[in-house]
Design a protein around this motif. Structure first.
Motif, mmCIF file in Angstrom:
data_model
loop_
_atom_site.group_PDB
_atom_site.id
_atom_site.type_symbol
_atom_site.label_atom_id
_atom_site.label_comp_id
_atom_site.label_asym_id
_atom_site.label_seq_id
_atom_site.Cartn_x
_atom_site.Cartn_y
_atom_site.Cartn_z
ATOM 1 N N HIS A 80 42.731 33.362 41.522
ATOM 2 C CA HIS A 80 42.094 33.327 42.839
ATOM 3 C C HIS A 80 42.341 34.681 43.491
ATOM 4 O O HIS A 80 43.489 35.084 43.669
ATOM 5 C CB HIS A 80 42.674 32.193 43.697
ATOM 6 N N LEU A 81 41.283 35.393 43.798
ATOM 7 C CA LEU A 81 41.361 36.733 44.350
ATOM 8 C C LEU A 81 41.360 36.687 45.869
ATOM 9 O O LEU A 81 40.543 36.001 46.472
ATOM 10 C CB LEU A 81 40.176 37.570 43.863
ATOM 11 N N HIS A 82 42.290 37.417 46.482
ATOM 12 C CA HIS A 82 42.342 37.576 47.935
ATOM 13 C C HIS A 82 42.295 39.069 48.236
ATOM 14 O O HIS A 82 43.302 39.763 48.115
ATOM 15 C CB HIS A 82 43.628 36.984 48.510
ATOM 16 N N ALA A 83 41.116 39.561 48.584
ATOM 17 C CA ALA A 83 40.941 40.970 48.932
ATOM 18 C C ALA A 83 40.193 41.024 50.253
ATOM 19 O O ALA A 83 39.049 41.474 50.330
ATOM 20 C CB ALA A 83 40.194 41.710 47.836
ATOM 21 N N GLY A 84 40.847 40.554 51.299
ATOM 22 C CA GLY A 84 40.231 40.476 52.615
ATOM 23 C C GLY A 84 39.821 41.827 53.173
ATOM 24 O O GLY A 84 38.858 41.926 53.933
ATOM 25 N N ALA A 85 40.519 42.880 52.801
ATOM 26 C CA ALA A 85 40.202 44.219 53.320
ATOM 27 C C ALA A 85 38.822 44.690 52.878
ATOM 28 O O ALA A 85 38.219 45.521 53.535
ATOM 29 C CB ALA A 85 41.273 45.215 52.878
ATOM 30 N N VAL A 86 38.336 44.167 51.766
ATOM 31 C CA VAL A 86 37.001 44.537 51.291
ATOM 32 C C VAL A 86 36.034 43.350 51.353
ATOM 33 O O VAL A 86 34.904 43.444 50.882
ATOM 34 C CB VAL A 86 37.051 45.123 49.859
ATOM 35 N N GLY A 87 36.473 42.236 51.914
ATOM 36 C CA GLY A 87 35.613 41.082 52.116
ATOM 37 C C GLY A 87 35.395 40.216 50.887
ATOM 38 O O GLY A 87 34.383 39.523 50.805
ATOM 39 N N LEU A 88 36.316 40.224 49.940
ATOM 40 C CA LEU A 88 36.192 39.394 48.747
ATOM 41 C C LEU A 88 37.316 38.375 48.713
ATOM 42 O O LEU A 88 38.484 38.725 48.851
ATOM 43 C CB LEU A 88 36.241 40.260 47.479
ATOM 44 N N ASP A 89 36.959 37.132 48.518
ATOM 45 C CA ASP A 89 37.945 36.066 48.461
ATOM 46 C C ASP A 89 37.347 34.903 47.679
ATOM 47 O O ASP A 89 36.252 34.445 48.002
ATOM 48 C CB ASP A 89 38.321 35.605 49.873
ATOM 49 N N GLY A 90 38.052 34.461 46.648
ATOM 50 C CA GLY A 90 37.563 33.326 45.887
ATOM 51 C C GLY A 90 38.019 33.371 44.446
ATOM 52 O O GLY A 90 38.738 34.274 44.028
ATOM 53 N N PRO A 91 37.572 32.397 43.661
ATOM 54 C CA PRO A 91 37.965 32.351 42.254
ATOM 55 C C PRO A 91 37.330 33.511 41.492
ATOM 56 O O PRO A 91 36.207 33.927 41.780
ATOM 57 C CB PRO A 91 37.438 31.002 41.768
ATOM 58 N N ALA A 92 38.070 34.036 40.518
ATOM 59 C CA ALA A 92 37.587 35.171 39.729
ATOM 60 C C ALA A 92 38.002 35.005 38.283
ATOM 61 O O ALA A 92 39.025 34.416 37.983
ATOM 62 C CB ALA A 92 38.129 36.476 40.290
ATOM 63 N N ARG A 93 37.180 35.555 37.385
ATOM 64 C CA ARG A 93 37.439 35.531 35.955
ATOM 65 C C ARG A 93 37.850 36.933 35.530
ATOM 66 O O ARG A 93 37.223 37.913 35.918
ATOM 67 C CB ARG A 93 36.172 35.112 35.216
ATOM 68 N N VAL A 94 38.905 37.045 34.727
ATOM 69 C CA VAL A 94 39.361 38.343 34.231
ATOM 70 C C VAL A 94 38.430 38.752 33.090
ATOM 71 O O VAL A 94 38.376 38.092 32.060
ATOM 72 C CB VAL A 94 40.828 38.285 33.762
#
Length: 109
Positions: A80-94
């Motif tokens: 689960h990615l949390h990158a609020g500084a760039v506006g991305l948040d949610g599940p992610a696949r490597v």
């Protein structure tokens, strides 16, 4: 080369069997990837177990992100990615991981 021919004889080169060729390999289509914004912002990923790992966003697009971590630990297949500084948040696949950098694709739910 003459010495090898004298020792082992001269082998006649056979022609390839053209009946074995089914069809040529299709050319890969080189699709342009979406524009990526270069940044250096803090982010973190959370594993299913709850383990939280800090990293830095190097570049991102609406569909994915490239992260750098302080260590070379392997990531699980999904986080689960949390990158609020760039506006991305949610599940992610490597998608890829090399040393301390990793490319993640956001999973559209």
């Amino acid at each position: 080369m003459a010495l090898i021919d004298r020792l082992f004889g001269h082998k006649k080169q056979e022609t390839p069997d053209l009946t074995r060729v089914n069809r040529p390999v299709p050319e890969e289509i080189d699709l342009p990837r979406s524009a990526r914004a270069m940044v250096y912002r803090e982010a973190f990923v959370v594993y299913d177990s709850g383990y939280r790992r800090k990293g830095v966003v190097l570049d991102y697009s609406p569909t994915g992100v490239r992260l750098r971590f302080p260590t070379n630990e392997r990531l699980p297949e999904e986080v689960h990615l949390h990158a609020g500084a760039v506006g991305l948040d949610g599940p992610a696949r490597v998608v890829w991981q090399e040393n301390s950098e990793a490319g993640l694709a956001l999973i559209v739910t």
